[in-house]
Design a protein around this motif. Sequence first.
Motif, PDB file in Angstrom:
ATOM      1  N   LEU A  93      38.424  45.926  36.466  1.00 19.77           N
ATOM      2  CA  LEU A  93      39.603  46.787  36.517  1.00 19.77           C
ATOM      3  C   LEU A  93      39.283  48.099  37.226  1.00 19.77           C
ATOM      4  O   LEU A  93      40.069  48.572  38.051  1.00 19.77           O
ATOM      5  N   LEU A  94      38.126  48.672  36.931  1.00 15.77           N
ATOM      6  CA  LEU A  94      37.700  49.899  37.610  1.00 15.77           C
ATOM      7  C   LEU A  94      37.583  49.673  39.114  1.00 15.77           C
ATOM      8  O   LEU A  94      38.050  50.486  39.909  1.00 15.77           O
ATOM      9  N   LEU A  95      36.966  48.565  39.512  1.00 18.11           N
ATOM     10  CA  LEU A  95      36.838  48.263  40.939  1.00 18.11           C
ATOM     11  C   LEU A  95      38.203  48.107  41.604  1.00 18.11           C
ATOM     12  O   LEU A  95      38.416  48.576  42.728  1.00 18.11           O
ATOM     13  N   LEU A  96      39.132  47.454  40.915  1.00 20.80           N
ATOM     14  CA  LEU A  96      40.481  47.294  41.464  1.00 20.80           C
ATOM     15  C   LEU A  96      41.184  48.637  41.624  1.00 20.80           C
ATOM     16  O   LEU A  96      41.852  48.886  42.632  1.00 20.80           O
ATOM     17  N   MET A  97      41.019  49.510  40.631  1.00 22.14           N
ATOM     18  CA  MET A  97      41.652  50.834  40.712  1.00 22.14           C
ATOM     19  C   MET A  97      41.038  51.666  41.830  1.00 22.14           C
ATOM     20  O   MET A  97      41.748  52.408  42.517  1.00 22.14           O
ATOM     21  N   LEU A  98      39.738  51.544  42.041  1.00 21.73           N
ATOM     22  CA  LEU A  98      39.091  52.274  43.124  1.00 21.73           C
ATOM     23  C   LEU A  98      39.493  51.714  44.487  1.00 21.73           C
ATOM     24  O   LEU A  98      39.550  52.450  45.473  1.00 21.73           O
ATOM     25  N   ASP A  99      39.766  50.422  44.553  1.00 25.33           N
ATOM     26  CA  ASP A  99      40.127  49.783  45.810  1.00 25.33           C
ATOM     27  C   ASP A  99      41.602  49.958  46.157  1.00 25.33           C
ATOM     28  O   ASP A  99      41.978  49.906  47.320  1.00 25.33           O
ATOM     29  N   TYR A 100      42.453  50.197  45.169  1.00 25.37           N
ATOM     30  CA  TYR A 100      43.892  50.286  45.398  1.00 25.37           C
ATOM     31  C   TYR A 100      44.289  51.338  46.434  1.00 25.37           C
ATOM     32  O   TYR A 100      45.071  51.018  47.328  1.00 25.37           O
ATOM     33  N   PRO A 101      43.778  52.583  46.350  1.00 25.43           N
ATOM     34  CA  PRO A 101      44.193  53.561  47.373  1.00 25.43           C
ATOM     35  C   PRO A 101      43.869  53.114  48.796  1.00 25.43           C
ATOM     36  O   PRO A 101      44.650  53.327  49.714  1.00 25.43           O
TER      37      PRO A 101
END
Length: 93
Positions: A72-80
């Motif tokens: 989830l952290l990786l997805l949130m970091l990748d979203y922007p």
Amino acid sequence: MPRQELWTHENFSRLHAHVIISSTGAAFDYVAGAVPTPPRWSGRLGLEWAFRLANDPVRLFTRYLIEPWYILLLLMLDYPRTATAASCVPART
């Protein structure tokens, strides 16, 4: 849980691979008697993972309780980055 088998059946024609797809999950462990089989109600309620965690906490703790948060952290970091890239793509007309 038949989810992986259903996914394989529904997506088989779209998979361009020359391999045999085997989605056995823990079936071999259950058949061999290496791990206890979860009760049927746990699978229907989506809690089979909790039964398995209670029976093998050393092996499954990280997989069930740490890794999902890391992903989830990786997805949130990748979203922007992906949102910015998507906004730069010109609209098709």
